[in-house]
Design a protein around this motif. Structure first.
Motif: not given
Lengths: 210, 245
Positions: A178-186, B126-146
């Motif tokens: 997940r740590g790596i993924l955040f960096g890759v995604a940004l 253009g397609l990747s921006i919302p998808r990456v933010i949604q799946t690889n950032i927001l969803k992952q953050m949501q799963a981490t903040i438990a």
């Protein structure tokens, strides 16, 4: 103009794909599907460029009689045979194309990848040494996961390696990934923005002149 | 082998199944001959693989992309999937864009090949921006903040689950700290990044172990094929095989 037009095209295509995400209207949805179809079609043509490169490499090798040029004949002939059967007589199950896929490509691919088992195992044997905390953690995680994936681990008393493996995969590995993924995604978002805004132009490098 | 279109039945009195098993077995052994050393038999098999794989991709692209998505909807709308009432004229645009890619082969006009490449790059960017933010950032953050002290329906504390969640948060923060280069890795930052390295090492080790086992699994598959499918064709039977019973 030779550079401005493609930059404008990239900008418009990128902005449309970005904006459609926020407008779930029927018309926008239909245009989005069409745009994806267009990209797949253009990508299909781009495959010819790759094939051209493959042909050029092997034809040049044959023309200059470079070392191993005989193998280039093998590549070109096997390509021609598979391609002709696939194009002229379709790719449905039961055809020669399908037979070649099932009896030549699938076994070759599986064997080629399985060959890596030998090299990866011998590389691990030569390099895995518990010289530091970090190396020990790497070694332990690898050994536990390898043992936890085979039935014989069930025979080890007092140690449920299967469950430990699952825990390693679900907790510390997920945290690291997940740590790596955040960096890759940004990084991916930043690169995508650069492409849309025309700041990233390396993909437009081909073609002479400005 | 009657025809390349219909079901193929056999050649020289042998069924195509038997011929297929022999071809696959010989190619398998040819690839494994590399374990002894680089040799011509391996190289032939390797070059067959390159040619066949490239042709496989090309033929499928021709049928599934060029014919199904472009030619049929444009020139044979009744055969399109799904059938159309009228030709889809808008497909002329991607068709022309696709043809522009071939301008690469004409040095004077090779700059035109930038158009389709720019179109595809822009579109997927253009397609990747919302998808990456949604799946690889927001969803992952949501799963981490438990919650680190979760409670079940009966009001009991789930201590081990909480410990796992805490470990996840610590792992993610420390891994991020390791990749954060705007501050020197000294003091607290140094400690965090060191713990981050530990998590990374466990992750890499687990990834390595998984990869090895995936390859071993493929190896077992090939060996089983040779033992239980190929050897019986020459009269050697080693039991009923792993799938029997």
């Amino acid at each position: 103009m030779r550079l401005q037009i493609p930059i404008a095209m990239g900008f418009l295509a990128g902005v449309f794909m970005f904006v459609q995400f926020f407008i779930p209207h029927q018309m926008i949805k239909a245009s989005f599907k069409d745009a994806l179809d267009w990209a797949i079609i253009v990508g299909g043509f781009a495959l010819v460029l790759g094939l051209g490169s493959l042909f050029r490499t092997h034809v040049e090798k044959i023309r200059h009689r470079r070392e191993g040029f005989g193998y280039s004949f093998v590549t070109l002939i096997s390509f021609a045979v598979m391609f002709v059967f696939g194009i002229v007589w379709k790719t449905d199950p039961g055809t020669v194309f399908d037979w070649l896929f099932m009896n030549v490509q699938v076994p070759l691919e599986a064997t080629m990848f399985s060959l890596l088992a030998f090299f990866i195992a011998s590389a691990a044997y030569r390099t895995f040494r518990a010289r530091s905390v970090e190396a020990t953690l790497l070694l332990l995680a690898a050994v536990i996961v390898m043992l936890g994936r085979v039935p014989i681990s069930d025979k080890i008393p007092y140690l449920n390696l299967h469950e430990i493996t699952e825990w390693i995969m679900m907790v510390p590995t997920v945290a690291a990934k997940r740590g790596i993924l955040f960096g890759v995604a940004l990084g991916a978002v930043a690169t995508a923005l650069r492409i849309i805004l025309g700041l990233e132009r390396s993909h437009l490098g081909g073609g002479g002149g400005q | 082998m009657p025809g390349p279109t219909g079901p193929i039945t056999g050649i020289l009195g042998l069924s195509t199944e038997i011929i297929g098993i022999w071809v696959a077995a010989l190619l398998t052994l040819a690839i494994y001959s590399f374990l002894y050393g680089d040799n011509p038999v391996y190289k032939v098999a390797e070059h067959i693989f390159v040619g066949i794989s490239a042709a496989y991709g090309a033929a499928l692209t021709y049928h599934l992309v060029i014919i199904r998505r472009l030619f049929d909807p444009l020139f044979r709308p009744d055969l399109a999937q799904p059938p159309l009432d009228a030709p889809k004229i808008s497909l002329i645009i991607p068709g022309l864009l696709g043809l522009l890619i071939f301008s690469r082969f004409i040095p004077r006009y090779d700059w035109l090949s930038r158009w389709p490449i720019a179109f595809i790059m822009g579109l997927y960017a253009g397609l990747s921006i919302p998808r990456v933010i949604q799946t690889n950032i927001l969803k992952q953050m949501q799963a981490t903040i438990a919650p680190v002290l979760p409670v079940d329906a009966g009001g009991q504390y789930l201590l081990f689950s909480g410990f796992e969640n805490l470990l996840l948060i610590v792992g993610v923060v420390c891994t991020l700290a390791y990749f954060y280069f705007s501050l020197p890795h000294r003091g607290v930052m140094g400690g965090l990044s060191r713990v981050g390295i530990w998590f990374l090492m466990i992750g890499f080790g687990a990834g390595f172990g998984n990869t090895v086992m995936a390859r071993i699994s493929l190896l077992i598959g090939r060996i089983q094929f040779l033992l239980y499918e190929w050897l019986p064709t020459i009269g050697i039977h080693l039991g009923a095989g792993p799938g029997a019973g």
